[in-house]
Design an enzyme around this catalytic site. Structure first.
Site, PDB file in Angstrom:
ATOM      1  CG  HIS A 147       9.043   3.155  13.884  1.00  0.00           C
ATOM      2  ND1 HIS A 147       9.272   1.829  14.132  1.00  0.00           N
ATOM      3  CD2 HIS A 147       8.040   3.181  12.966  1.00  0.00           C
ATOM      4  CE1 HIS A 147       8.451   1.072  13.417  1.00  0.00           C
ATOM      5  NE2 HIS A 147       7.681   1.885  12.706  1.00  0.00           N
TER       6      HIS A 147
ATOM      7  CB  ALA B 205       7.607   7.298   8.222  1.00  0.00           C
TER       8      ALA B 205
ATOM      9  NE  ARG C 246      -3.815  -1.970   2.652  1.00  0.00           N
ATOM     10  CZ  ARG C 246      -3.609  -3.145   3.242  1.00  0.00           C
ATOM     11  NH1 ARG C 246      -2.416  -3.419   3.740  1.00  0.00           N
ATOM     12  NH2 ARG C 246      -4.575  -4.028   3.332  1.00  0.00           N
ATOM     13  CB  ILE C 247       3.730   2.261   2.124  1.00  0.00           C
ATOM     14  CG1 ILE C 247       2.910   2.287   3.414  1.00  0.00           C
ATOM     15  CG2 ILE C 247       4.771   3.374   2.125  1.00  0.00           C
ATOM     16  CD1 ILE C 247       3.690   1.906   4.653  1.00  0.00           C
TER      17      ILE C 247
ATOM     18  CD  GLU D 294      12.367   1.023  15.232  1.00  0.00           C
ATOM     19  OE1 GLU D 294      12.581   0.642  14.067  1.00  0.00           O
ATOM     20  OE2 GLU D 294      11.228   1.265  15.689  1.00  0.00           O
TER      21      GLU D 294
ATOM     22  CB  THR E 123       9.752   4.647   5.563  1.00  0.00           C
ATOM     23  OG1 THR E 123       9.341   4.224   4.248  1.00  0.00           O
ATOM     24  CG2 THR E 123      10.531   5.937   5.446  1.00  0.00           C
ATOM     25  CB  ALA E 124       9.832  -1.055   5.145  1.00  0.00           C
ATOM     26  NE  ARG E 125       7.229  -3.223  10.930  1.00  0.00           N
ATOM     27  CZ  ARG E 125       6.410  -2.209  10.760  1.00  0.00           C
ATOM     28  NH1 ARG E 125       6.884  -1.066  10.271  1.00  0.00           N
ATOM     29  NH2 ARG E 125       5.134  -2.310  11.071  1.00  0.00           N
TER      30      ARG E 125
END
Length: 328
Positions: free
Chosen positions: A286, A288, A158-159, A267, A237-239
Site C-alpha cells: 500500500h 502507491a 482524480r487518480i 490487507e 492501486t485503489a482499494r
C-alpha cells in the site's frame, strides 16, 4: 494530525509559506480535541489544517469551534474523520487528494508498463534459473509489451484522470468505465466510454481507480474476473475490496491472469496466502500514494488552499457534500 508527520508534510519552505498565510494557534499541532489546551485553541481557530491521524470532527467538536469557517486537509479523504454536519454549518472543506493522485498515477503507469512487459514473472524466472531468457519464455505469453494493447480504466477519479493523461504517452487503446462520465467527456479524457462488462472482456490491462463504497464492493467479482482475457493484467492501486480476492486467487494460481496489487483484502494477506509466492503476482505494501519526499506535495497544496482562503478567493480543491458518497 499526528505530530510525527508534520515535518514531512510541511518541510521548511512550505512551513514558511504557512506562517506567512496564517497565525498558527498554540500549541500548533493538536492530536486530540479533549484537553483544555486543545479546547482553547479550537475556540479561537478559523481554519483547521488537518492531516493523517486527525481525530474525528463530529458535532461535539464543531460545538467547540464557533469561529470555524474552513477545514483544509493536507492528505486524501476527509470521509474518515469529518461529519457531514460541518457542511450544514457552512464550513468550507478542501483536500489534498489531487496531490496524492500524482504518485499513485505514476506508480500505476509503471505497473502497467512493467506488467505488460511481464517483467515480474520473467524476473522471478531469471532469479530462480539464473540463466538468460529463451524464446520459449517469451512465447508462452499471449502478448508482451504495451504497443497496441487495450487498457481499461475503471473510474475517472482524480487518480483515474491522471492515469488517463499518462496513458497518452503509450501506443494503446484506452477504454473507460465510470457511470458519472458521458461519452463526450470520456473522449476529452482520451478514452472510449463503455460498460464494465465490455471493458473487462476486451481489455488486456484493467486498472482500478474507483472509490470503496457499498456499490463498488467486489466490482470485479467471480463473473467479471472470468470474463477477462487469458493473459490479462489486473492493476489495483485503489482499494482491496473492489476485487473478490478468493475468485482472483483462482485465476492467478492457474496462471490465467497476472496482477500488480498495491492493495488487497484483507490487507495484508495472511502469511500463508498463495498469492505471496506466485511469480505472476507483484504485491506492494500500500505504497502507491505519497511517501517520503512526495509527502511535501500534499502540504504545499494545502498551504496554497489556505492562502487562497486568506485572500478571499475560491479554493481550487473543494470537497463538496454532494460528492462525498461517490468519492474516495
Amino acid at each position: 494530525m499526528n505530530a510525527g508527520v508534520v515535518d514531512d508534510v510541511f518541510p521548511p519552505a512550505v512551513r514558511a509559506r504557512l506562517e506567512e498565510a496564517a497565525d498558527i494557534q498554540p500549541p500548533h499541532v493538536v492530536t486530540e480535541f479533549t484537553s483544555p489546551v486543545a479546547r482553547a485553541a479550537l475556540a479561537e481557530c478559523e481554519v483547521l489544517l488537518t492531516g493523517w491521524g486527525c481525530p474525528r470532527i463530529d458535532v461535539a467538536t464543531l460545538d467547540l469551534t464557533p469561529r470555524l469557517r474552513a477545514v483544509i486537509h493536507s492528505a486524501g479523504t476527509v470521509k474518515t474523520f469529518l461529519t457531514p454536519a460541518a457542511y450544514e454549518r457552512g464550513i468550507t472543506v478542501s483536500s489534498a487528494a489531487s496531490a496524492n493522485a500524482v504518485p499513485v498515477a505514476e506508480f500505476t503507469l509503471a505497473a502497467i508498463i512493467l506488467g505488460a512487459k511481464r517483467a515480474f514473472s520473467l524476473s522471478h524466472l531469471f532469479r530462480t534459473r539464473r540463466t538468460h531468457r529463451t524464446a520459449a519464455d517469451l512465447d508462452r505469453h499471449p502478448w508482451l509489451g504495451t504497443r497496441g494493447i487495450t487498457v481499461g480504466v475503471v473510474g475517472a477519479s482524480r487518480i483515474g484522470r491522471r492515469v488517463l493523461q499518462l496513458l497518452r504517452t503509450l501506443d494503446t487503446e484506452v477504454l473507460l468505465y465510470d457511470p458519472y462520465v458521458g461519452e463526450a467527456e470520456a473522449q476529452l479524457l482520451g478514452a472510449t466510454r463503455t460498460d464494465l462488462d465490455t471493458l473487462v472482456a476486451t481489455s488486456d490491462v484493467v486498472t482500478l481507480h474507483a472509490p470503496e463504497t457499498p456499490e463498488t464492493r467486489h466490482l470485479l467479482d467471480a463473473r467479471r474476473l472470468g470474463m477477462m482475457r487469458p493473459g490479462a493484467l489486473l492493476v489495483n492501486t485503489a482499494r482491496g475490496p473492489l476485487v473478490d480476492t478468493e475468485a482472483l486467487t483462482e485465476h492467478l494460481v492457474s496462471g490465467r491472469l497476472d496482477a500488480v496489487l498495491d492493495v488487497t483484502q484483507p490487507e495484508p494477506l495472511p502469511h500463508d496466502h498463495p498469492l505471496w509466492e506466485l511469480p505472476n503476482v507483484f504485491i506492494t505494501p500500500h505504497m502507491a500514494g505519497a511517501q517520503g519526499n512526495e509527502v511535501g506535495r500534499l502540504g504545499a497544496l494545502a498551504v496554497d488552499e489556505l492562502a487562497r482562503y486568506a485572500r478571499g478567493v475560491p479554493l481550487n480543491h473543494p470537497v463538496r457534500l454532494e460528492d462525498l458518497e461517490r468519492i474516495a
